[in-house]
Design an enzyme around this catalytic site. Structure first.
Site, mmCIF file in Angstrom:
data_model
loop_
_atom_site.group_PDB
_atom_site.id
_atom_site.type_symbol
_atom_site.label_atom_id
_atom_site.label_comp_id
_atom_site.label_asym_id
_atom_site.label_seq_id
_atom_site.Cartn_x
_atom_site.Cartn_y
_atom_site.Cartn_z
ATOM 1 N N ASP A 113 0.814 -1.212 0.000
ATOM 2 C CA ASP A 113 0.000 0.000 0.000
ATOM 3 C C ASP A 113 0.851 1.267 0.000
ATOM 4 O OD1 ASP A 113 1.032 -0.303 2.521
ATOM 5 O OD2 ASP A 113 -0.886 -0.209 3.568
ATOM 6 N N LYS A 165 5.509 4.803 17.952
ATOM 7 C CA LYS A 165 5.030 6.159 17.694
ATOM 8 C C LYS A 165 5.318 7.062 18.893
ATOM 9 C CE LYS A 165 1.367 4.325 14.761
ATOM 10 N NZ LYS A 165 -0.084 4.141 14.582
ATOM 11 N N ASP A 199 1.774 6.768 1.834
ATOM 12 C CA ASP A 199 1.017 5.634 2.351
ATOM 13 C C ASP A 199 -0.423 5.801 1.880
ATOM 14 O OD1 ASP A 199 -0.483 3.835 3.824
ATOM 15 O OD2 ASP A 199 0.408 4.339 5.752
#
Length: 360
Positions: free
Chosen positions: A111, A162, A223
């Site tokens: 993707d 993250k 993305d």
């Protein structure tokens, strides 16, 4: 480099309703299934044999791509009965590889739209003697991504989840979703269970003293996980901002596929794609949008930064901005839909039912 694994098994939940009937890699971008662009770029970089690691709607891929000969490739298909995660999918597909233990195997996430210099990543892998090499890209705001700091030679130092605070942002480098594995390293991934290559395989290899090399390539990277990103990626392919040898036509403001019908006074711009058999009627204006095969844009409608599904219909003088209309859905005349709206497959919105302005 002769072999690659493409991870195309995800459900694409963030892209729904686009992925209700179609796996994410098969949703058209710039007139062809997105996967076609990845396959064509891999072939252009010298890849000859590709294993597609499928799961969700796995039956769709082989009828379209067959043995890959039309693209100059040898394509094989491996299907996960239950999703195995990125690492598990790589391990599951490895049974179809022919590379020796020390030979490189390219792995792509299915993707990511990128201008990555694939040959340069392979050269980095070979010259550094790495066990795994990763494509890294630099982003302005890395909070939504896992961080990958490296030393002065490009050797990976850590994999950081993250970041939550400014102090945790120690680099702007992130994992960009393309790797070169030493073939023997793939065999160390546990078989038959869910494995995340990002959260388990890579940190585990680093802890065991393996050599993981990063190569920063900050050419085009996107993305395509959200509808807005997917529409943008398709437009960028048409505009020539994102490189692909698979765009079926010349780059420019618009791409109108054969059998589509566009009225002489309709306006198309911003990388708009009009798919096979689709219709854009008189006075309609379409900017930066993807109109999938068989869809109809009725007279005077205005469609901006949106994706209109297969056989969907947008009514007369409807105004759509930043929306996704599912396959077979109908948006009646004079409706106004704004950014983030998703109309599900085969749904029908009556004329004038949704508005953000006066009815005058």
């Amino acid at each position: 480099m002769t072999e690659a694994i493409l991870l195309v098994g995800g459900k694409g939940t963030r892209l729904r309703p686009l992925t209700v009937h179609t796996p994410k890699p098969m949703v058209p971008a710039a007139g062809v299934p997105f996967l076609t662009h990845q396959l064509a770029r891999a072939r252009a970089a010298g890849v000859e044999h590709i294993v597609l690691a499928t799961s969700y709607l796995a039956e769709v891929f082989e009828p379209h791509f067959g043995d890959g000969s039309a693209l100059g490739l040898r394509i094989e298909y491996v299907t996960e009965e239950e999703p195995l995660g990125t690492g598990g999918a790589i391990r599951n597909a490895a049974s179809r590889l022919h590379s020796g233990p020390d030979e490189p195997v390219l792995v792509f996430n299915g993707d990511i739209l990128t201008g990555l210099d694939i040959r340069a990543l392979v050269r980095t892998h070979e010259t550094s003697g790495a066990d795994v090499s990763l494509h890294l890209t630099q982003v302005t705001d890395p909070r939504a991504y896992g961080l990958v700091p490296t030393d002065g030679t490009g050797r990976v130092l850590a994999f950081l989840e993250k970041p939550q605070t400014p102090e945790e942002i120690v680099t702007d480098q992130i994992n960009a979703g393309a790797y070169v594995f030493r073939r023997s390293v793939i065999d160390t991934i546990p078989a038959g269970r869910v494995v995340s290559v990002e959260r388990e395989t890579f940190p585990g290899l680093l802890a065991a003293g393996a050599h993981l090399q990063g190569m920063v390539d900050s050419t085009y990277w996107l993305d395509l996980g959200t509808p807005a990103a997917f529409v943008r990626g398709s437009a960028d392919l048409v505009l020539g901002k994102a490189p692909s040898p698979a765009v079926p036509g010349r780059c420019g403001d618009r791409l109108v596929l054969p059998t589509a019908r566009v009225a002489p006074d309709a306006k198309l711009a911003g990388g708009t794609v009009v798919g096979e058999g689709a219709v854009v009627a008189e006075g309609a204006r379409v900017f930066g949008s993807t109109i999938l095969p068989g869809a109809v844009i009725e007279p005077g409608a205005v469609v901006t930064d949106s994706l209109i599904g297969t056989r969907a219909r947008v009514g007369e003088r409807a105004v759509l901005t930043g929306t996704v209309i599912g396959d077979g859905a109908v948006v009646g005349a004079h409706n106004e839909l704004r950014g983030g709206a998703r109309v599900w497959c085969d749904a029908s919105i009556p004329a004038g039912a949704v508005r953000f302005s006066s009815d005058r």
